[in-house]
Design a protein around this motif. Structure first.
Motif, PDB file in Angstrom:
ATOM      1  N   ILE A  17     -76.114 -39.349   1.327  1.00 20.56           N
ATOM      2  CA  ILE A  17     -74.814 -38.733   1.596  1.00 20.56           C
ATOM      3  C   ILE A  17     -74.783 -38.324   3.068  1.00 20.56           C
ATOM      4  O   ILE A  17     -75.561 -37.471   3.501  1.00 20.56           O
ATOM      5  N   LYS A  18     -73.918 -38.938   3.827  1.00 18.67           N
ATOM      6  CA  LYS A  18     -73.874 -38.703   5.266  1.00 18.67           C
ATOM      7  C   LYS A  18     -73.545 -37.241   5.582  1.00 18.67           C
ATOM      8  O   LYS A  18     -72.675 -36.632   4.959  1.00 18.67           O
ATOM      9  N   ASN A  19     -74.280 -36.726   6.557  1.00 21.29           N
ATOM     10  CA  ASN A  19     -74.045 -35.371   7.079  1.00 21.29           C
ATOM     11  C   ASN A  19     -74.164 -34.286   6.012  1.00 21.29           C
ATOM     12  O   ASN A  19     -73.578 -33.209   6.147  1.00 21.29           O
ATOM     13  N   ALA A  20     -74.926 -34.562   4.959  1.00 20.95           N
ATOM     14  CA  ALA A  20     -75.110 -33.576   3.890  1.00 20.95           C
ATOM     15  C   ALA A  20     -76.566 -33.117   3.879  1.00 20.95           C
ATOM     16  O   ALA A  20     -77.470 -33.920   3.614  1.00 20.95           O
ATOM     17  N   VAL A  75     -72.728 -29.941  -2.011  1.00 22.74           N
ATOM     18  CA  VAL A  75     -72.344 -31.305  -2.406  1.00 22.74           C
ATOM     19  C   VAL A  75     -71.786 -31.289  -3.822  1.00 22.74           C
ATOM     20  O   VAL A  75     -72.347 -30.663  -4.725  1.00 22.74           O
ATOM     21  N   ASN A  76     -70.676 -32.006  -4.017  1.00 21.33           N
ATOM     22  CA  ASN A  76     -70.101 -32.143  -5.356  1.00 21.33           C
ATOM     23  C   ASN A  76     -69.326 -33.451  -5.436  1.00 21.33           C
ATOM     24  O   ASN A  76     -69.292 -34.230  -4.472  1.00 21.33           O
ATOM     25  N   ALA A  77     -68.706 -33.693  -6.571  1.00 19.72           N
ATOM     26  CA  ALA A  77     -68.003 -34.960  -6.788  1.00 19.72           C
ATOM     27  C   ALA A  77     -66.867 -35.169  -5.798  1.00 19.72           C
ATOM     28  O   ALA A  77     -66.496 -36.312  -5.498  1.00 19.72           O
ATOM     29  N   GLN A  78     -66.312 -34.089  -5.278  1.00 17.68           N
ATOM     30  CA  GLN A  78     -65.208 -34.211  -4.331  1.00 17.68           C
ATOM     31  C   GLN A  78     -65.698 -34.569  -2.929  1.00 17.68           C
ATOM     32  O   GLN A  78     -65.000 -35.263  -2.182  1.00 17.68           O
ATOM     33  N   THR A  79     -66.886 -34.122  -2.569  1.00 21.82           N
ATOM     34  CA  THR A  79     -67.362 -34.319  -1.195  1.00 21.82           C
ATOM     35  C   THR A  79     -68.007 -35.684  -0.971  1.00 21.82           C
ATOM     36  O   THR A  79     -68.241 -36.064   0.173  1.00 21.82           O
ATOM     37  N   ILE A  80     -68.295 -36.419  -2.042  1.00 26.79           N
ATOM     38  CA  ILE A  80     -69.000 -37.698  -1.872  1.00 26.79           C
ATOM     39  C   ILE A  80     -68.059 -38.898  -1.827  1.00 26.79           C
ATOM     40  O   ILE A  80     -68.503 -40.042  -1.701  1.00 26.79           O
ATOM     41  N   GLY A  81     -66.763 -38.657  -1.924  1.00 22.86           N
ATOM     42  CA  GLY A  81     -65.815 -39.760  -1.846  1.00 22.86           C
ATOM     43  C   GLY A  81     -65.973 -40.737  -2.999  1.00 22.86           C
ATOM     44  O   GLY A  81     -66.109 -40.352  -4.164  1.00 22.86           O
ATOM     45  N   ASP A  82     -66.009 -42.039  -2.659  1.00 20.97           N
ATOM     46  CA  ASP A  82     -66.089 -43.068  -3.701  1.00 20.97           C
ATOM     47  C   ASP A  82     -67.507 -43.608  -3.881  1.00 20.97           C
ATOM     48  O   ASP A  82     -67.695 -44.721  -4.369  1.00 20.97           O
ATOM     49  N   ASN A 112     -81.636 -35.804   4.348  1.00 24.86           N
ATOM     50  CA  ASN A 112     -80.311 -35.705   3.738  1.00 24.86           C
ATOM     51  C   ASN A 112     -80.373 -35.403   2.246  1.00 24.86           C
ATOM     52  O   ASN A 112     -81.394 -35.597   1.585  1.00 24.86           O
ATOM     53  N   VAL A 113     -79.228 -34.998   1.732  1.00 20.73           N
ATOM     54  CA  VAL A 113     -79.006 -34.961   0.287  1.00 20.73           C
ATOM     55  C   VAL A 113     -78.647 -36.381  -0.153  1.00 20.73           C
ATOM     56  O   VAL A 113     -77.968 -37.116   0.569  1.00 20.73           O
ATOM     57  N   TYR A 114     -79.107 -36.770  -1.342  1.00 18.29           N
ATOM     58  CA  TYR A 114     -78.824 -38.097  -1.892  1.00 18.29           C
ATOM     59  C   TYR A 114     -78.065 -37.980  -3.208  1.00 18.29           C
ATOM     60  O   TYR A 114     -78.285 -37.042  -3.990  1.00 18.29           O
ATOM     61  N   LEU A 115     -77.209 -38.955  -3.432  1.00 16.26           N
ATOM     62  CA  LEU A 115     -76.576 -39.126  -4.735  1.00 16.26           C
ATOM     63  C   LEU A 115     -77.476 -40.026  -5.570  1.00 16.26           C
ATOM     64  O   LEU A 115     -77.808 -41.134  -5.152  1.00 16.26           O
ATOM     65  N   LEU A 116     -77.873 -39.552  -6.746  1.00 14.89           N
ATOM     66  CA  LEU A 116     -78.818 -40.282  -7.584  1.00 14.89           C
ATOM     67  C   LEU A 116     -78.142 -40.742  -8.869  1.00 14.89           C
ATOM     68  O   LEU A 116     -77.713 -39.923  -9.688  1.00 14.89           O
ATOM     69  N   ASN A 117     -78.036 -42.057  -9.018  1.00 16.25           N
ATOM     70  CA  ASN A 117     -77.581 -42.653 -10.271  1.00 16.25           C
ATOM     71  C   ASN A 117     -78.790 -42.718 -11.195  1.00 16.25           C
ATOM     72  O   ASN A 117     -79.748 -43.446 -10.924  1.00 16.25           O
ATOM     73  N   MET A 118     -78.765 -41.970 -12.278  1.00 15.25           N
ATOM     74  CA  MET A 118     -79.921 -41.859 -13.165  1.00 15.25           C
ATOM     75  C   MET A 118     -80.116 -43.075 -14.063  1.00 15.25           C
ATOM     76  O   MET A 118     -81.068 -43.126 -14.843  1.00 15.25           O
ATOM     77  N   GLY A 119     -79.227 -44.049 -13.963  1.00 15.67           N
ATOM     78  CA  GLY A 119     -79.420 -45.283 -14.708  1.00 15.67           C
ATOM     79  C   GLY A 119     -79.080 -45.150 -16.178  1.00 15.67           C
ATOM     80  O   GLY A 119     -78.105 -44.495 -16.557  1.00 15.67           O
ATOM     81  N   TYR A 120     -79.929 -45.754 -17.018  1.00 16.52           N
ATOM     82  CA  TYR A 120     -79.623 -45.855 -18.443  1.00 16.52           C
ATOM     83  C   TYR A 120     -80.834 -45.492 -19.301  1.00 16.52           C
ATOM     84  O   TYR A 120     -81.975 -45.780 -18.944  1.00 16.52           O
ATOM     85  N   GLN A 158     -72.993 -28.695  -9.667  1.00 12.80           N
ATOM     86  CA  GLN A 158     -73.602 -27.365  -9.674  1.00 12.80           C
ATOM     87  C   GLN A 158     -73.661 -26.794  -8.260  1.00 12.80           C
ATOM     88  O   GLN A 158     -73.849 -27.533  -7.286  1.00 12.80           O
ATOM     89  N   THR A 159     -73.519 -25.477  -8.151  1.00 10.92           N
ATOM     90  CA  THR A 159     -73.563 -24.810  -6.843  1.00 10.92           C
ATOM     91  C   THR A 159     -74.907 -24.142  -6.578  1.00 10.92           C
ATOM     92  O   THR A 159     -75.088 -23.492  -5.553  1.00 10.92           O
ATOM     93  N   THR A 160     -75.842 -24.289  -7.508  1.00 16.02           N
ATOM     94  CA  THR A 160     -77.226 -23.864  -7.297  1.00 16.02           C
ATOM     95  C   THR A 160     -78.127 -25.024  -7.699  1.00 16.02           C
ATOM     96  O   THR A 160     -77.682 -25.973  -8.356  1.00 16.02           O
ATOM     97  N   HIS A 161     -79.390 -24.952  -7.302  1.00 17.24           N
ATOM     98  CA  HIS A 161     -80.292 -26.068  -7.574  1.00 17.24           C
ATOM     99  C   HIS A 161     -81.654 -25.564  -8.034  1.00 17.24           C
ATOM    100  O   HIS A 161     -81.976 -24.380  -7.887  1.00 17.24           O
ATOM    101  N   GLN A 162     -82.436 -26.474  -8.567  1.00 16.97           N
ATOM    102  CA  GLN A 162     -83.815 -26.194  -8.939  1.00 16.97           C
ATOM    103  C   GLN A 162     -84.750 -26.841  -7.920  1.00 16.97           C
ATOM    104  O   GLN A 162     -84.376 -27.799  -7.229  1.00 16.97           O
ATOM    105  N   GLU A 163     -85.974 -26.330  -7.851  1.00 23.00           N
ATOM    106  CA  GLU A 163     -86.976 -26.871  -6.930  1.00 23.00           C
ATOM    107  C   GLU A 163     -88.295 -27.078  -7.662  1.00 23.00           C
ATOM    108  O   GLU A 163     -88.623 -26.361  -8.609  1.00 23.00           O
ATOM    109  N   PHE A 164     -89.033 -28.077  -7.190  1.00 23.85           N
ATOM    110  CA  PHE A 164     -90.353 -28.343  -7.760  1.00 23.85           C
ATOM    111  C   PHE A 164     -91.245 -28.878  -6.647  1.00 23.85           C
ATOM    112  O   PHE A 164     -90.817 -29.723  -5.850  1.00 23.85           O
ATOM    113  N   THR A 165     -92.482 -28.393  -6.586  1.00 25.16           N
ATOM    114  CA  THR A 165     -93.436 -28.835  -5.570  1.00 25.16           C
ATOM    115  C   THR A 165     -94.403 -29.839  -6.173  1.00 25.16           C
ATOM    116  O   THR A 165     -94.941 -29.622  -7.265  1.00 25.16           O
TER     117      THR A 165
END
Length: 367
Positions: free
Chosen positions: A95-98, A104-111, A153-161, A203-210
């Motif tokens: 996601i550019k500039n993210a 980041v949400n569905a509105q900010t990532i465009g198409d 950057n932040v990435y948009l992840l398609n989790m597949g099937y 979501q406006t919060t996130h989880q973290e894992f090391t």
């Protein structure tokens, strides 16, 4: 004088004891001479990945893991790279500039969701890992994780099937089930490893894992769904081949561009573990005899395919043969494992007696 003789005797006795020590050099154990294996990939849905070690005793030669058990693999070598679970048909887009995942949400990532896909015959090879397995030099998928957090950057992840769980019919394959949805992720470096930030797209919060690197393995695997590490591959020098569903690329004839596509019945070689292979093709009807005659002195080291995990790939079988879905009887493979042992390998079937796919079988022999 008596004391001197006693001391001298003790000294002489102790010399060989103090000089004896174990040789810590690992011993390379000769492999099993030959065997026939039937990897239990799970039938037409092929819900399992099967990791094969040709040098192990047949009873211990296969490790099975569910395809859905992991999402991302974190490289344990010197570089900082991350792979997708291609068996789940995942895709990822930067996601550019993210740089703030919570913004980041569905509105900010465009198409982006229209493009970060597999199998839609678009110019989408940039959204998957390079299928040759050369993770350290690939320019697609997730970029190298930078030491400076500001460059990650932040990435948009398609989790597949998910794996398919419905009814099946003979001869068909069912590589995908229900969609797994979308996530947003950001990956940073830590001392000796990585930190992943992840959340649902809105979501406006996130989880973290090391995640800490382990040099005995190619990757450390992480499940976003479970928020935990997953035990997937054996140690990097303890497997040679993997039977799996696989995201490959093919040439789209309409635009002459590479597009990602789903391949079942796929076999990858452990190139990161220095396993190499090459294919031997014979005249029709001569495959079994040529395989039987093939000896160690027939190995041509110049034919081993380097930097390519798809040497076996889907090349061992066809879906358009005279009998429909079948293995090529005029092909076999030569494999060299990480210990320098050579094997010949021939596929015997890809269906069971009822005609259902997802029941491979192969024989192999140490040379």
């Amino acid at each position: 004088m008596k004391n001197f003789i006693t001391i001298l005797f003790v000294f002489i006795v102790m010399i060989p004891v103090s000089c004896i020590h174990e040789d810590d050099t690992p011993v390379k154990i000769p492999p099993t001479e030959s065997a026939v294996l039937s990897p239990e990939v799970g039938g037409p849905a092929e819900q399992n990945q099967i990791w094969i070690q040709l040098s192990a005793q047949p009873a211990n030669a296969m490790k099975s893991t569910p395809r859905e058990a992991w999402d991302l693999g974190f490289y344990s070598g010197e570089d900082f790279r991350v792979i997708l679970n291609s068996s789940l048909v995942m895709a990822v887009g930067k996601i550019k500039n993210a740089y703030n995942i919570d913004e980041v949400n569905a509105q900010t990532i465009g198409d982006m969701m229209n493009w970060v896909q597999v199998g839609n015959f678009q110019d989408n090879s940039q959204y998957v890992d390079n299928p040759n397995g050369e993770i350290l030099t690939q320019t697609s998928g997730i970029a190298p994780i930078e030491a400076n957090d500001n460059f990650n950057n932040v990435y948009l992840l398609n989790m597949g099937y998910k794996a398919y769980t419905g009814n099946t019919v003979p001869g068909s394959i069912y590589s995908i089930g229900e969609e797994r949805g979308w996530k947003k992720i950001r990956i940073l470096r830590t001392t000796g490893g990585y930190k992943i930030q992840y959340a649902d797209l809105d979501q406006t919060t996130h989880q973290e894992f090391t995640i800490t690197k382990d040099a005995e393995y190619n990757y450390q695997f992480f499940s976003i769904v479970k928020g935990a590490l997953a035990n997937i591959q054996p140690k990097k020098n303890s497997w040679d081949l993997c039977f799996t569903v696989f995201t490959n690329t093919i040439l789209n004839p309409t635009n002459n561009l590479l597009t990602s596509y789903i391949f079942p019945d796929f076999v990858v070689t452990n190139t990161l573990g220095n396993v190499v292979a090459y294919e031997v093709t014979t005249a029709p009807g001569q495959g079994e005899a040529a395989y039987s005659r093939f000896k160690l002195q027939d190995v041509d080291a110049t034919k081993f395919v380097l930097h390519e995990q798809r040497t076996i790939g889907s090349n061992w079988r066809t879906t358009t043969g005279s009998n429909g879905v079948e293995v090529y009887s005029n092909k076999f493979y030569v494999v060299k494992n990480s210990d320098g042992f050579y094997f010949k390998l021939r596929f015997l079937r890809m269906k069971n007696n009822e005609g259902y796919r997802g029941y491979p079988q192969f024989e192999y022999k140490a040379l």
